[in-house]
Design a protein around this motif. Sequence first.
Motif, PDB file in Angstrom:
ATOM      1  N   ALA A  22       0.841  -1.202   0.000  1.00  0.00           N
ATOM      2  CA  ALA A  22       0.000   0.000   0.000  1.00  0.00           C
ATOM      3  C   ALA A  22       0.874   1.248   0.000  1.00  0.00           C
ATOM      4  O   ALA A  22       0.615   2.205  -0.746  1.00  0.00           O
ATOM      5  CB  ALA A  22      -0.931   0.000   1.209  1.00  0.00           C
ATOM      6  N   LEU A  23       1.922   1.229   0.805  1.00  0.00           N
ATOM      7  CA  LEU A  23       2.861   2.346   0.847  1.00  0.00           C
ATOM      8  C   LEU A  23       3.511   2.538  -0.524  1.00  0.00           C
ATOM      9  O   LEU A  23       3.597   3.657  -1.038  1.00  0.00           O
ATOM     10  CB  LEU A  23       3.920   2.068   1.912  1.00  0.00           C
ATOM     11  N   PHE A  24       3.925   1.453  -1.136  1.00  0.00           N
ATOM     12  CA  PHE A  24       4.563   1.517  -2.454  1.00  0.00           C
ATOM     13  C   PHE A  24       3.608   2.068  -3.509  1.00  0.00           C
ATOM     14  O   PHE A  24       3.976   2.933  -4.302  1.00  0.00           O
ATOM     15  CB  PHE A  24       5.069   0.128  -2.862  1.00  0.00           C
ATOM     16  N   SER A  49      -3.039   6.085   0.840  1.00  0.00           N
ATOM     17  CA  SER A  49      -2.998   4.673   0.487  1.00  0.00           C
ATOM     18  C   SER A  49      -2.752   3.798   1.712  1.00  0.00           C
ATOM     19  O   SER A  49      -3.432   2.793   1.930  1.00  0.00           O
ATOM     20  CB  SER A  49      -1.909   4.442  -0.568  1.00  0.00           C
ATOM     21  N   PHE A  50      -1.799   4.187   2.513  1.00  0.00           N
ATOM     22  CA  PHE A  50      -1.464   3.435   3.720  1.00  0.00           C
ATOM     23  C   PHE A  50      -2.638   3.436   4.695  1.00  0.00           C
ATOM     24  O   PHE A  50      -2.994   2.402   5.266  1.00  0.00           O
ATOM     25  CB  PHE A  50      -0.218   4.048   4.376  1.00  0.00           C
ATOM     26  N   VAL A  54      -4.827   0.301   6.275  1.00  0.00           N
ATOM     27  CA  VAL A  54      -5.008   0.092   7.711  1.00  0.00           C
ATOM     28  C   VAL A  54      -6.488  -0.060   8.045  1.00  0.00           C
ATOM     29  O   VAL A  54      -6.887  -0.957   8.792  1.00  0.00           O
ATOM     30  CB  VAL A  54      -4.381   1.247   8.525  1.00  0.00           C
ATOM     31  N   PHE A  55      -7.326   0.803   7.465  1.00  0.00           N
ATOM     32  CA  PHE A  55      -8.755   0.767   7.784  1.00  0.00           C
ATOM     33  C   PHE A  55      -9.453  -0.502   7.311  1.00  0.00           C
ATOM     34  O   PHE A  55     -10.428  -0.930   7.931  1.00  0.00           O
ATOM     35  CB  PHE A  55      -9.469   2.005   7.253  1.00  0.00           C
ATOM     36  N   GLY A 113      -4.686   1.485  -1.879  1.00  0.00           N
ATOM     37  CA  GLY A 113      -4.443   1.040  -0.512  1.00  0.00           C
ATOM     38  C   GLY A 113      -5.492   0.048  -0.041  1.00  0.00           C
ATOM     39  O   GLY A 113      -5.181  -0.931   0.634  1.00  0.00           O
ATOM     40  N   THR A 114      -6.751   0.295  -0.416  1.00  0.00           N
ATOM     41  CA  THR A 114      -7.828  -0.621  -0.054  1.00  0.00           C
ATOM     42  C   THR A 114      -7.586  -1.991  -0.674  1.00  0.00           C
ATOM     43  O   THR A 114      -7.718  -3.024  -0.006  1.00  0.00           O
ATOM     44  CB  THR A 114      -9.191  -0.052  -0.502  1.00  0.00           C
ATOM     45  N   ALA A 115      -7.210  -1.999  -1.944  1.00  0.00           N
ATOM     46  CA  ALA A 115      -6.932  -3.270  -2.630  1.00  0.00           C
ATOM     47  C   ALA A 115      -5.790  -4.015  -1.944  1.00  0.00           C
ATOM     48  O   ALA A 115      -5.886  -5.222  -1.678  1.00  0.00           O
ATOM     49  CB  ALA A 115      -6.603  -3.021  -4.096  1.00  0.00           C
ATOM     50  N   MET A 116      -4.722  -3.301  -1.627  1.00  0.00           N
ATOM     51  CA  MET A 116      -3.571  -3.937  -0.984  1.00  0.00           C
ATOM     52  C   MET A 116      -3.939  -4.468   0.396  1.00  0.00           C
ATOM     53  O   MET A 116      -3.554  -5.582   0.773  1.00  0.00           O
ATOM     54  CB  MET A 116      -2.412  -2.953  -0.851  1.00  0.00           C
ATOM     55  N   GLY A 117      -4.695  -3.678   1.156  1.00  0.00           N
ATOM     56  CA  GLY A 117      -5.102  -4.109   2.484  1.00  0.00           C
ATOM     57  C   GLY A 117      -5.953  -5.363   2.451  1.00  0.00           C
ATOM     58  O   GLY A 117      -5.889  -6.202   3.355  1.00  0.00           O
TER      59      GLY A 117
END
Length: 142
Positions: A22-24, A49-50, A54-55, A113-117
């Motif tokens: 997400a950070l990337f 994104s991060f 997290v959420f 970020g949502t996708a990565m999480g």
Amino acid sequence: MSEPSAFAPVNELTLVARLSLALFAGAVVGAEREAKNKSAGLRTHILVSFGAAVFVLIPIQLGAAQQNPDILGRAISGIIGGVSFIGAGTILRSSRVHGLTSAAAIWVSSGLGTAMGCGLWLLGLTGALVALIVLRILAKLE
């Protein structure tokens, strides 16, 4: 024996990998905006994104998403609503409409970020690549 749920809590290594991705993804979009000296640059996109990752990871790690998948949908809806306020602030900084692309890039960063999480790393990485292409290459065609 049943298969584990896609919404089951993940181990620490997977958790760190999802947050790192997400950070990337946020950094990819943010670096492009930073290179164009936009006010919403690298740090903003990384944080959006991060934060989105997290959420969505909170209900996953608590096991709540496994018990009631609708909870994850509500978390994602909350991310969309919250990011909308950031985007509106980006656009309405003055008396004229300005910053639509920056607001859209922030919105995309939240999606990445949502996708990565959620563990959808291929979707997130592909989305980051497409966003970079749109921001870099299509800008030259405008």
